[in-house]
Write an enzyme that holds these catalytic residues in place. Sequence first.
Site, PDB file in Angstrom:
ATOM      1  N   HIS A  47       0.952  -1.133  -0.012  1.00 17.51           N
ATOM      2  CA  HIS A  47      -0.106   0.120  -0.056  1.00 17.51           C
ATOM      3  C   HIS A  47       0.838   1.137  -0.255  1.00 17.51           C
ATOM      4  CE1 HIS A  47      -3.568  -2.216   0.242  1.00 17.51           C
ATOM      5  NE2 HIS A  47      -3.243  -2.987   1.692  1.00 17.51           N
ATOM      6  N   GLU A 152      -4.899 -12.355   7.780  1.00 17.30           N
ATOM      7  CA  GLU A 152      -5.831 -11.003   7.655  1.00 17.30           C
ATOM      8  C   GLU A 152      -7.180 -11.265   6.920  1.00 17.30           C
ATOM      9  OE1 GLU A 152      -3.778  -7.906   5.861  1.00 17.30           O
ATOM     10  OE2 GLU A 152      -2.865  -8.958   4.072  1.00 17.30           O
ATOM     11  N   ASP A 178      -7.726  -5.560   7.567  1.00 14.41           N
ATOM     12  CA  ASP A 178      -8.457  -6.523   6.629  1.00 14.41           C
ATOM     13  C   ASP A 178      -9.334  -7.704   7.345  1.00 14.41           C
ATOM     14  OD1 ASP A 178      -8.074  -6.008   3.902  1.00 14.41           O
ATOM     15  OD2 ASP A 178      -6.001  -5.819   4.101  1.00 14.41           O
TER      16      ASP A 178
HETATM   17  C1  3PY Z   1      -4.119  -4.537   7.569  1.00 16.91           C
HETATM   18  O1  3PY Z   1      -4.358  -4.144   8.562  1.00 16.91           O
HETATM   19  O2  3PY Z   1      -4.798  -5.384   6.709  1.00 16.91           O
HETATM   20  C2  3PY Z   1      -2.976  -4.393   7.109  1.00 16.91           C
HETATM   21  O3  3PY Z   1      -2.485  -5.085   6.011  1.00 16.91           O
HETATM   22  C3  3PY Z   1      -1.819  -3.711   8.024  1.00 16.91           C
HETATM   23  O4  3PY Z   1      -1.083  -2.886   7.076  1.00 16.91           O
HETATM   24 MG    MG Z   2      -4.180  -5.750   4.928  1.00 12.81          MG
END
Ligand code: 3PY
Ligand code: MG
Length: 257
Positions: A47, A152, A178
């Site tokens: 990102h 995630e 996520d």
């Molecule tokens: C998230 O919180 O999904 C991340 O990938 C942190 O960068």
């Molecule tokens: Mg993430």
Amino acid sequence: MAKSYTLAQTLRSGETTFLGWVGNPDPLVVETIARSRFGAINLDMQHGWHSPESIMNGVRSVVLANKAAVVRIPVGDFAFASRALDMGAEAIIAPMINTVADAQALVDATKYPPLGKRSWGPVRGMTLGGFKSPSDYLAWTRDNVLALAMIETVEAIANLDAILSVPGIDGVFVGPSDLSLTLSEGAVIDGLSPTINPTVSHILSRARAHGKIAAMFGINAAHAKSLAAEGYQLIAVGTDNMYLTKGCNDLVEAAGG
Ligand code: 3PY
Ligand code: MG
């Protein structure tokens, strides 16, 4: 052997490390953050705004500050994981590792045989790290290069034990934003939502049961502090965008503005 003290050794000795998180591709910004109190620095390609060239320059800025360089690759870009290690990174964070096949692809790119399929060619990493010979670097990688799988999604939670069982996966890196998004089926985006806390604790306990490193993205200082108290060991504390904005606003406010 070069590099007597590494991120892997620090984490395996039980210490907590706060991870600087840099999306800005300018090596001077990376250098300034690397020379702050963060114990290691992640350069974010998923990102953040990094290119292969800025990773090469940023890794140098981090290593010359005597910190470990970590790189988060874009989703599925395992070829770049190998290149980042060749440039001198010590650890790779791979986003969206949802299945055993994803985890194995990460290991294949980051570990030399017999664990993985990383191809030989760490020219820059050897120079930057002061390694005397190829066999010196090869031996060093066995215990010191870290492959961290981002957990995630709901799918990753379902496959957590299988992912943690893949030889060569050194640990997990939890992405709270996520996680909030997928656990709520798209209804919520809030990495600080208490609804994810039981899952965050579950990931920590499964990582420990497998003898693997538990790492996580902390949204802010208070969040990072609570994760460290819970037992997470490698913890981000927001991002460089926050460091700049907060630094500016705190200074102006303290000056009476
Ligand atoms: C998230 O919180 O999904 C991340 O990938 C942190 O960068
Ligand atoms: Mg993430």
